[in-house]
Scaffold this motif. Sequence first.
Motif, PDB file in Angstrom:
ATOM      1  N   UNK A  63     -30.875 -12.326  -5.702  1.00 16.15           N
ATOM      2  CA  UNK A  63     -30.554 -12.737  -4.337  1.00 16.15           C
ATOM      3  C   UNK A  63     -30.235 -14.224  -4.388  1.00 16.15           C
ATOM      4  N   UNK A  64     -29.116 -14.617  -3.794  1.00 16.71           N
ATOM      5  CA  UNK A  64     -28.730 -16.031  -3.783  1.00 16.71           C
ATOM      6  C   UNK A  64     -28.412 -16.470  -2.357  1.00 16.71           C
ATOM      7  N   UNK A  65     -28.624 -17.733  -2.101  1.00 15.62           N
ATOM      8  CA  UNK A  65     -28.300 -18.326  -0.804  1.00 15.62           C
ATOM      9  C   UNK A  65     -27.754 -19.724  -1.038  1.00 15.62           C
ATOM     10  N   UNK A  66     -26.824 -20.108  -0.191  1.00 14.25           N
ATOM     11  CA  UNK A  66     -26.308 -21.475  -0.239  1.00 14.25           C
ATOM     12  C   UNK A  66     -25.935 -21.902   1.171  1.00 14.25           C
ATOM     13  N   UNK A  67     -26.026 -23.195   1.421  1.00 10.25           N
ATOM     14  CA  UNK A  67     -25.703 -23.704   2.745  1.00 10.25           C
ATOM     15  C   UNK A  67     -25.851 -25.204   2.821  1.00 10.25           C
ATOM     16  N   UNK A  68     -25.648 -25.735   4.021  1.00  8.33           N
ATOM     17  CA  UNK A  68     -25.785 -27.168   4.270  1.00  8.33           C
ATOM     18  C   UNK A  68     -25.940 -27.406   5.763  1.00  8.33           C
ATOM     19  N   UNK A  69     -26.326 -28.613   6.100  1.00 11.38           N
ATOM     20  CA  UNK A  69     -26.465 -29.018   7.497  1.00 11.38           C
ATOM     21  C   UNK A  69     -26.311 -30.529   7.531  1.00 11.38           C
ATOM     22  N   UNK A  70     -25.453 -31.033   8.407  1.00 12.22           N
ATOM     23  CA  UNK A  70     -25.205 -32.473   8.432  1.00 12.22           C
ATOM     24  C   UNK A  70     -26.225 -33.263   9.239  1.00 12.22           C
ATOM     25  N   UNK A  71     -27.205 -32.597   9.837  1.00  7.76           N
ATOM     26  CA  UNK A  71     -28.201 -33.298  10.638  1.00  7.76           C
ATOM     27  C   UNK A  71     -29.414 -33.730   9.824  1.00  7.76           C
ATOM     28  N   UNK A  72     -29.627 -33.134   8.672  1.00  8.91           N
ATOM     29  CA  UNK A  72     -30.830 -33.423   7.881  1.00  8.91           C
ATOM     30  C   UNK A  72     -30.514 -34.376   6.733  1.00  8.91           C
TER      31      UNK A  72
END
Length: 152
Positions: free
Chosen positions: A65-74
């Motif tokens: 199981x893999x996950x990837x992502x991002x968020x510009x607020x953190x």
Amino acid sequence: MTRTMKTGTGNERRTGTKRSSRRRVAVTGGLGVALLALAAVPAQAKGSLDLTAPRTATVGKAFTVTAQGNDDAAPYQRICLEDRNGAQAWRQLACGTTVAREDGGDVQATAQVKAAQRGPLQLRAVLYGMTGPSDQHPVRYRASDVATVQVR
């Protein structure tokens, strides 16, 4: 003795000031409502979170199981993978490394899962935002959609 003119007799002149002042009040009120509506909308941070898992798996066999992502607020981010069977509580499987926002890369997490019983296994990814690389109180920013793996 002074003479007063009765209103409504047709002798007074209309200047149109009442009509224009009503229009001015209506326009000002409309602009005020529009400004309040715009101020009440919270700013949305840009980001994404994707989870990849197989649709089916065999009991006792491991799958990835893999996950990837991002968020510009953190300023710092970490992704954790969670699973559950049925209506049980979510259980944390694995977490990826902490990545700084200015590094520009996506945050990733990978886990090898071995299902012990038949039935649906639910998986999700959770993105946490942190104030520093060793922050002890991460804040949950977003969670992925739930992916269901049918274990046979």
